[in-house]
Structure formats: C-alpha cells, structure tokens
Design a protein around this motif. Structure first.
Motif, mmCIF file in Angstrom:
data_model
loop_
_atom_site.group_PDB
_atom_site.id
_atom_site.type_symbol
_atom_site.label_atom_id
_atom_site.label_comp_id
_atom_site.label_asym_id
_atom_site.label_seq_id
_atom_site.Cartn_x
_atom_site.Cartn_y
_atom_site.Cartn_z
ATOM 1 N N CYS A 122 44.449 33.369 29.230
ATOM 2 C CA CYS A 122 45.037 34.574 29.808
ATOM 3 C C CYS A 122 46.502 34.294 30.139
ATOM 4 O O CYS A 122 46.806 33.347 30.865
ATOM 5 C CB CYS A 122 44.270 34.981 31.070
ATOM 6 N N CYS B 117 47.131 34.520 34.134
ATOM 7 C CA CYS B 117 46.560 33.648 35.173
ATOM 8 C C CYS B 117 46.042 32.311 34.661
ATOM 9 O O CYS B 117 45.638 31.469 35.456
ATOM 10 C CB CYS B 117 45.447 34.370 35.932
ATOM 11 N N CYS C 29 42.344 40.321 34.735
ATOM 12 C CA CYS C 29 43.754 40.694 34.571
ATOM 13 C C CYS C 29 43.901 41.881 33.627
ATOM 14 O O CYS C 29 44.760 42.743 33.834
ATOM 15 C CB CYS C 29 44.568 39.505 34.068
#
Ligand SMILES: [Zn+2]
Length: 314
Positions: A17, A20, A53
C-alpha cells in the motif's frame, strides 16, 4: 480493477500500500469520479492500496496524490488514536515490567506495544517516489509533516491536537508550551503537559511563567558560557616594548574592562589578581596591558594589529 494507469511500483514494493506500507489488495483511483479529473494538478492515476486506505473518503476537489495521503493519514490517526496513545503513555519497558491487566490497557493486553508499533509505522510510512511510465510526478511538498516520537503527523498542529486528545491533556497548556519552547522541544512540552493534566487558569499561567523563567536562565547561562569559551582564543599582543599577555587580556575582559581609563581605575585589582607572579612580572604584565589599551584607542591600529578586536565589540 483500477480505472487509470497505475503509478510505477518498484519491484520490492509489489503488493504494498503506497499510503501505509501494509499489503495492498486494492487500488485507490484518483479521482474516484472521472468528472473530477480537472481538479487534479497531475494526470489521473491508480495507486496500490490496502483495503482500509482504499476506502478512505476524500474531498471531490482533491488536487494531488499527496493531498489524498493527508486524508488517509488523518483517517488512520483518528481510527488508531488509542493504539498510538499506548506509545505516548508508556515505554515498551514499562509495559513489560508492569502487570497491566487487559482491563487497564483497554483489552490490548500483551500485544499493546505491537499494536502501537503497527499504528505508528503505518502513520509514518512515506511511500515511494511517484512516477507514471518512468516519468516522475512533480509536486510533492518535501517539508511534509512533523515527526514526534517516531510518528509522522500531517503538521505540527495535527500532532498537538492528537496528543491533547489521546493523552487527555489540558487544551491550552501544550500549544502555549510549544509556542514558548519551539517545536523542537515538544517532548519536553509534552512531559510538562502530562504532569499537569487537570489545571485551571491561574495554574496554567504559573507553569508558563516558570517555563519562561527557565528559558531566560538557560539563555543567560549559554551567553556566559559563550563568553568563557571565547576568552580561550584570546591572543597575546606585542605593543611597543611591552607584551599584553593572554592572561591579562582575559582578566580585563572578564572584568568588563575594555578601555584605558577603566583599566587605570582598576590598577589595584590587577595587582591583586596577578600578585602570584611577583612584583616585577606583575608590573610588566600591567605595563603591557596598558600599552595595549592605549594603542586600542586608535581605530586604525585596532583594524591593522588587534587579533582580539572581536571581543571588545559591544
Ligand atoms: Zn494502507
């Protein structure tokens, strides 16, 4: 499925990701609604993201991937503020040594520190340089964010707000302390704020006065130390048939004697201070210093000959 071209993904960040650092299974399509493309400062793009996210809501007029990142981090921070507070309230050692029951830690139990670390790392994660088809996407703010205690926040204010909320601090004390001490001393400010959670107006003023006083004392100590350090670089000066020794010039400066008339007034003090040299030596030292101060009355001589000129300024 992604709507747009993916940003470039370095080999070792496959399935990561961008926001994050967790494993990514989804894509964040920027913009979600193609009719908002005109708000973007760069080309539309799909960004690899984890479930969490990818689901964060952002304003429809969001203008860049970095602005989206702000939304995502803020959302993570709100969601995991309890986990982050663990690291702000305790050290890992304190947690290990104590016998906090699950109840005390709100059910986190032994994994509390781990949960703090995960939340901290996700919040601090910086992603990689953004490019599409090997062409870098410009516009990242290099000064992005504010770091405290291993966590990167969107800004100093976000950090302060978060700390007040998660540590249940007095709402006015911490911001005032940071104003006084500067952001680089925020850890000290937080310590004071943690010790003074339940306070009323006059107590807050008293704390701030004390800190202000401490700062002034500190500045005075530093000023004096600076002067003490400077004197060690004083050089002896040959003037006429005399020598102004390093020690005698240092003595004069330490006693704030910088002109010939003042030196003459302090002659006895000089002979007291250098009595250990014995009469003749003591006299020669004084004589040299006198010649030096006399010569210093001529600004051109100072410019051309005085290696210690800077210590006499002001
Ligand atoms: Zn993520």
């Amino acid at each position: 499925m992604s709507q747009y071209t993916y940003i470039d993904i370095p080999f070792n960040f496959r399935h990561t990701c961008w926001f994050c650092g967790e494993p990514a299974a989804k894509a964040f399509d920027l913009p979600r609604n193609p009719k908002n493309i005109h708000f973007l400062a760069h080309a539309p793009m799909s960004i690899p993201a984890c479930d969490e996210c990818a689901a964060v809501r952002v304003a429809s007029d969001v203008s860049s991937i970095w602005a989206v990142r702000d939304y995502v981090k803020r959302s993570l921070m709100d969601k995991y503020s309890d986990h982050l507070a663990i690291g702000q309230n305790w050290t890992e050692q304190e947690l290990q040594e104590s016998e906090f029951s699950g109840a005390l830690l709100g059910g986190f139990g032994e994994s509390a520190w781990k949960m703090y670390e995960i939340a901290r790392d996700r919040l601090s994660y910086q992603g990689w340089k953004v490019a599409i088809d090997s062409i870098p996407v410009e516009g990242e703010d290099e000064t992005y964010g504010f770091e405290f205690d291993g966590v990167r926040y969107m800004s100093l204010n976000t950090c302060i707000d978060h700390l007040i909320k998660s540590l249940r601090l007095d709402k006015e004390l911490l911001p005032s302390l940071v104003d006084l001490l500067g952001p680089e001393k925020i850890d000290y400010a937080v310590k004071i704020a943690k010790l003074n959670k339940a306070i009323i107006g006059y107590q807050r003023d008293k704390i701030l006065d004390e800190v202000r006083q401490q700062l002034e004392d500190q500045q005075e100590i530093e000023r004096q130390a600076r002067f003490a350090g400077d004197y060690s670089r004083i050089e002896e000066v040959l003037v006429g048939d005399g020598i102004a020794t390093t020690e005698s010039i240092q003595w004069a400066l330490k006693n704030e004697i910088t002109t010939l008339p003042v030196l003459c007034q302090q002659e006895d003090a000089f002979f007291d201070a250098f009595a250990h040299l014995g009469g003749p030596q003591c006299y020669l030292n004084y004589y040299g210093l006198q010649l030096y101060f006399e010569a210093r009355q001529n600004p051109q001589w100072v410019l051309d000959n005085d290696p210690n000129a800077e210590w006499f300024v002001g």
